[in-house]
Scaffold this motif. Structure first.
Motif, short mmCIF file in Angstrom:
data_model
loop_
_atom_site.label_atom_id
_atom_site.label_comp_id
_atom_site.label_asym_id
_atom_site.label_seq_id
_atom_site.Cartn_x
_atom_site.Cartn_y
_atom_site.Cartn_z
N SER A 199 -3.59 20.31 -3.77
CA SER A 199 -2.70 19.83 -4.83
C SER A 199 -3.48 18.96 -5.82
CB SER A 199 -1.55 19.04 -4.20
OG SER A 199 -0.56 18.77 -5.15
N TYR A 200 -2.78 18.50 -6.82
CA TYR A 200 -3.25 17.38 -7.64
C TYR A 200 -2.39 16.23 -7.15
CZ TYR A 200 -5.51 20.56 -11.01
OH TYR A 200 -6.30 21.49 -11.63
N TYR A 201 -2.94 15.38 -6.30
CA TYR A 201 -2.12 14.44 -5.55
C TYR A 201 -1.66 13.26 -6.37
CZ TYR A 201 -3.88 17.34 -1.92
OH TYR A 201 -4.17 18.45 -1.19
N TYR A 203 0.85 -1.20 0.00
CA TYR A 203 0.00 0.00 0.00
C TYR A 203 0.87 1.24 0.00
CZ TYR A 203 -3.11 3.65 1.84
OH TYR A 203 -3.82 4.81 2.02
N MET A 204 0.48 2.20 -0.81
CA MET A 204 1.21 3.46 -0.85
C MET A 204 0.21 4.61 -0.86
SD MET A 204 4.29 4.55 -3.34
CE MET A 204 5.21 6.01 -2.91
N PRO A 205 0.36 5.57 0.06
CA PRO A 205 -0.64 6.64 0.17
C PRO A 205 -0.44 7.75 -0.88
CG PRO A 205 1.11 7.03 1.75
CD PRO A 205 1.45 5.74 1.03
N HIS A 206 -1.37 8.69 -0.85
CA HIS A 206 -1.21 9.90 -1.66
C HIS A 206 0.06 10.65 -1.25
CE1 HIS A 206 -5.20 10.12 -3.49
NE2 HIS A 206 -5.80 9.99 -2.32
N LEU A 207 0.61 11.38 -2.21
CA LEU A 207 1.74 12.26 -1.93
C LEU A 207 1.45 13.62 -2.54
CD1 LEU A 207 4.66 9.85 -2.92
CD2 LEU A 207 3.98 10.49 -0.58
N SER A 208 2.12 14.62 -2.03
CA SER A 208 2.05 15.94 -2.67
C SER A 208 3.47 16.35 -3.05
CB SER A 208 1.43 16.96 -1.72
OG SER A 208 1.36 18.21 -2.38
N HIS A 209 3.57 17.12 -4.11
CA HIS A 209 4.88 17.47 -4.67
C HIS A 209 5.73 18.23 -3.67
CE1 HIS A 209 1.59 17.22 -7.50
NE2 HIS A 209 2.44 16.68 -8.35
N ALA A 210 5.09 19.12 -2.92
CA ALA A 210 5.80 19.92 -1.91
C ALA A 210 7.07 20.56 -2.46
CB ALA A 210 6.09 19.07 -0.67
N THR A 221 -10.51 12.94 -4.90
CA THR A 221 -9.75 14.19 -4.84
C THR A 221 -9.07 14.35 -6.20
OG1 THR A 221 -8.08 15.44 -3.59
CG2 THR A 221 -7.65 13.10 -3.92
N ARG A 222 -8.42 15.50 -6.39
CA ARG A 222 -7.74 15.68 -7.68
C ARG A 222 -6.48 14.83 -7.70
NH1 ARG A 222 -7.42 22.10 -8.98
NH2 ARG A 222 -6.16 22.15 -7.09
#
Ligand code: FES
Ligand code: FES
Lengths: 151, 779
Positions: B454-456, B357-364, B527-528
């Motif tokens: 974001s667009y995650y 399992y891998m969650p959403h990330l944001s570019h940050a 979500t986006r």
């Protein structure tokens, strides 16, 4: 009225004393080399020197500046040739470059107090400065190169 | 840069003169590095660039190249600079082919104009792999043109002349003419026939394939580099926006009185919320327009808003994970079918099933999104850190209901992007607000806005099942994956990605397995979802690379040797004919140009093994892991060494990256991308997670969305690039996908703890480092 100096020029300010120095530098003085990354003191992109000590401009209120000398990346060296700036170019440290003003300002403080930092000293000093592009190994290398060249 | 000039110095005096000239131009390149074409005269911050201005009416024989009679060559970079070095590499390739003197070249940044420049969409690691040939041909064409011009001036045959470092030479007579002196004649000539244009042979190249320092080093180290928030327009206002906290939400009611009392705040405007899915448009919200950034931030904080959260108000990451896991436990749509996996699984002596399992990330990215627009008198002019000025132009035009020809998009430097800045939602906001208030507006997102709107990167669950024999030989491979798709930002009711998304290293695996079935299972977006550096290859790489390591352990084999065995004999495969379900995309390349070459995969694995000292003893608490992934047409193998401290903190003292990306134009910038990919891979693996509760993002800033910092970052990243003249693959992305598995496999080696869900976070807090046992007998 708050009086202080920025990069050797005397300044005074009579706006909101709670405004962070970051926005004064960027919006009022157009010294845009000091970058906004987080606004909460967590990334170091806004690092400047206050009487020679590295501080986060986003966490420094205008009211704290009375009688103080602020140095930004633009004022670090008159020709942009601080040993760190030269070392940064030699090693081609930056990727996007956005964090690098803050990295250099933090590293400049480190080298002033610790002319020959160990890896651990570098890691501890620089841990508050995020580089999302991941230039950390080159930053370490450039700090060491600048330290070597100075001696 | 002086090292580059060694071929061009003639005699003493001239050398001095040239050296001065060179330094002047190097300075121009450095300080004036970011020159905006045709901006309005009132831009104060850009004023200092006027001193670099050269006489008007340059000769532009090619969209990328202009020459002036004083010898200046201007190369227009049409791709966005976000740290990959394209503003150096692209002009360097052209100047090399053109035989221009690098010191007399300056670089301008193109405005958005796809018809003129070709694709400007800087994503997918495409800048070199789609354009290397075009850049070479552009430079070579202009070189041929200048040679024709010299031949004409001398009345000789073009075969007797040749260009060399800003001069065309007639060797027999010893005559020479500088490029500048040839401009007038060149203007009157037709462009040379394609057949008379000759791209350099490898031995003739001066700079391609060698280290070229970035042209932006001086501005980037002196604070003078211009990013999105640094452009100043007369009368410009600053806007900070309260976006709906839930995707698809809208303002139900609001009270702006307190906000308007903040000194400096001038207006509060309601940017309309578009119907979902909204695509590249803004999601709308309440904008506080003020005289400066601080006032706008404070004004936004003083707004009182009641939101209508809309259809995604219950999005919850814990519940959603359970949905994804349920999804991959049922059959999905096949993206690749080889042999009969059901039978092979049923008859295999041993099987292994694992879920990841891998969650959403944001570019940050360090620069939060920001855009400046001036939409007055029916035209729109934008300055923004955008990966895709062409998309920005089209989207803004559509959003404002105007024609593209009325919209000009200037591209500043990007303070990091990683895919976030390929979506121009924030640019639409600036353009809309400027039109509403009638003055230029800078839309400034805060870090919190950036992380929460974001667009995650997608969230993914994987289920892998293998059948294997007593030797560890894999006879069956069934892989099911579920994740919400990027397509959901453009269309309603998207049931998940198509099978085509699996060609990010899931369906196009290079392993020699007789029965393969890779399926994609349903997942609806709440979500986006957007592109994030390496996109689906990140979670594909994590799951597959981890599973192979688990199979090696189950088979009691050395993981590196096991990986090589699994690759089998070297094969060059057109996967579209080997079980891939159509459309079987290959990162925009054809399967003929870019077949799957398992020999290249094997060589990078061998190189990583050799250079990393694989198998040599490590101190207690340390471990090594290996993984390989092909993505963006490039093969990367990675050996990561981790150190797991007593409190569970993981650091990476060393990483070895072996890359076969075909021809590499600027190896030092490629190396820096690999270094950065390992460190971003650490963030993805160890620290970062975007999660949702009640439709809202839980994290808000770097303290709750940690990324890699200096203390745990590698001291050594050894990058080994396979020297090659093969067609180029991508550089910016391909080293991210193997990193998560390599790190987790190293953690297993160090501690005996198998990581199957990311981030690692506090999972190792109770783990004790293994003390002995290099071959995994007794975990
Ligand atoms: S902006 Fe000041 S520490 Fe991040
Ligand atoms: S160089 Fe991009 S954030 Fe450091």
């Amino acid at each position: 009225m708050i009086s202080f100096s920025v990069n050797g020029t005397r300044r005074s300010f009579d706006g909101d004393p709670a405004m962070p120095l970051l926005w004064y530098l960027r919006d009022d003085l157009e010294l845009t080399g000091t970058r906004y990354g987080c606004g909460v003191g967590s990334c170091g992109a806004c690092t400047v020197h206050l009487d020679g000590r590295a501080v986060r401009a986003c966490q420094t209120k205008m009211s704290e500046l009375t009688g103080k000398e602020v140095t930004t990346i633009e004022g670090l060296h008159p020709h942009g040739e601080h040993p760190l700036q030269i070392a940064w170019r030699e090693i081609d440290v930056p990727q996007c470059g956005y964090c690098q003003s803050g990295q250099i300002m933090k590293a400049a403080e480190l080298l002033r107090s610790t002319p020959h930092p160990t890896d651990r000293q570098i890691d501890n000093a620089m841990n508050g400065n995020i580089c999302r592009c991941g230039t950390y190994p080159r930053i370490r290398g450039a700090i060491k190169l600048a330290a070597e060249k100075r001696s | 840069m002086s090292g580059l000039m060694s071929g061009s110095v003639d005699d003493g005096d001239e050398a001095v003169a040239r050296d001065m000239e060179r330094r002047r131009f190097v300075q121009l390149l450095g300080m004036g590095g970011l020159v905006f074409a045709a901006g309005p005269s009132g831009i104060r911050r850009l004023g200092r660039l006027a001193e670099t201005a050269v006489p008007v009416d340059p000769f532009s024989p090619h969209a990328y190249i202009a020459l002036r009679e004083d010898g200046t060559v201007t190369i227009t970079c049409h791709r966005s600079e976000m740290g990959q070095g394209i503003r150096t590499t692209m002009p360097m390739i052209i100047a090399d082919e053109m035989e221009a003197d690098w010191a007399r070249c300056r670089v301008e940044q193109a405005v958005g104009d796809e018809r003129k420049y070709g694709s400007q969409n800087t994503d997918g690691s495409t800048s070199i792999r789609l354009f290397l040939t075009k850049y070479r041909e552009a430079g070579a064409t202009v070189r041929a043109l200048l040679e024709h011009a010299a031949a004409k001036q001398w009345g000789t045959d073009v075969s007797e002349v040749r260009a060399r470092q800003h001069t065309v030479i007639h060797e027999r007579s010893g005559r020479s003419l500088s490029f500048g002196a040839l401009v007038a004649t060149a203007r009157s000539l037709p462009m040379p026939e394609k057949t008379s244009v000759r791209v350099k042979s490898p031995s003739e190249r001066r700079w391609q394939g060698k280290k070229m320092p970035s042209i932006d080093l001086v501005p980037m180290t002196t604070g003078t580099a211009i990013y999105g928030a640094d452009v100043r327009l007369p009368g410009m206002k600053v806007a900070v926006i309260a976006h709906p906290p839930v995707w698809g939400g809208r303002v139900r009611s609001f009270d702006a009185r307190a906000a308007l009392r903040v000194p400096g705040v001038e207006k509060v405007l309601h940017i309309p919320e578009p119907p979902l899915p909204a695509g590249y448009n803004t999601v709308g919200g309440l904008a506080v327009v003020a005289r400066n950034t601080w006032a706008a931030i404070q004004g936004r904080a003083a707004l009182r808003i009641v939101w209508d959260d809309g259809p995604h108000a219950s999005y919850d990451s814990v519940a959603y994970r359970a949905e994804l896991e349920a999804s991959v436990r049922k059959p999905g749509t096949a993206g690749r079918v080889v042999g009969n996996v059901e039978e092979a699984l049923a008859s295999a002596p041993r099987t292994l099933e694992r879920e990841y399992y891998m969650p959403h990330l944001s570019h940050a990215q360090m620069e939060p999104v920001v855009a400046i627009a001036q939409a007055v008198n029916g035209t729109v002019e934008v300055w923004a850190p955008t990966q895709s000025p062409q998309d920005a132009r089209g989207t803004v035009a559509k959003y404002l209901g105007t024609d593209e020809s009325k919209v000009t998009v200037h591209v500043t430097l990007l303070g990091g992007a990683f895919g976030r800045k390929s979506k121009p939602d924030y640019i639409c906001e600036a353009a809309w607000l400027s039109r509403e208030v009638g003055v230029p507006v800078r839309v400034q997102w805060t870090r919190e806005d950036d992380l929460r709107n974001s667009y995650y990167h997608t969230v993914a669950a994987h289920r892998l099942e293998a059948g294997f024999d007593g030797n560890g030989t894999v006879t069956a491979w069934r892989h099911r994956v579920a994740y919400p798709a990027i397509d959901a930002i453009f269309a309603q009711d998207v049931e998940g990605p198509g099978p085509d998304d699996l060609t990010n290293g899931a369906s196009d695996i290079p392993y020699a397995i007789p029965n393969i079935r890779v399926e994609v299972c349903p997942a609806v977006a709440h979500t986006r979802i957007g592109w994030y550096r390496s996109v689906n290859a990140i979670h594909h790489g994590f799951a597959i690379g981890s599973f192979i390591d688990e199979l090696a352990v189950e088979s009691k084999k050395d993981p590196a040797k096991y990986l090589l065995d699994l690759l089998g004999p070297d094969r060059v495969v057109d996967l579209s004919k080997d079980g891939l379900v159509a459309p079987a995309s290959n990162y925009g390349g054809t399967w003929t140009d870019y077949p799957l070459d398992t020999g290249r995969a094997r060589r990078v694995v061998e190189l990583a093994i050799e250079k990393s000292g694989w198998g040599t003893p490590l101190p207690s608490g340390r471990g090594r892991g290996i993984a390989m992934h092909r993505s963006f047409l490039t093969y990367v193998a990675m050996v990561v060494e981790v150190d797991v401290a007593a409190d569970g903190t993981v650091s990476v003292p060393r990483a070895t990256v072996a890359t076969d990306a075909g021809f590499v134009a600027n190896p030092d910038r490629a190396r820096s991308q690999m270094e950065g990919a390992v460190i971003m891979g650490m963030s993805n693996t160890l620290y970062s997670e975007i999660s949702f509760r009640n439709g809202r993002v839980v994290q808000s800033n770097y303290p709750s969305y940690p990324v890699t910092r200096m203390r745990t970052a590698p001291h050594t990243v050894d990058v080994h690039l396979v020297e090659s003249e093969a067609l180029p693959g991508g550089i910016g992305e391909p080293a991210v996908p193997p990193s998560a598995a390599a790190i987790c496999n190293a953690i297993w080696d160090a501690t005996g703890v198998r990581i199957r869900q990311l981030p690692v976070g506090r999972q190792l807090a109770g783990a004790r480092a293994r003390t002995t046992d290099p071959d995994g007998q007794d975990r």
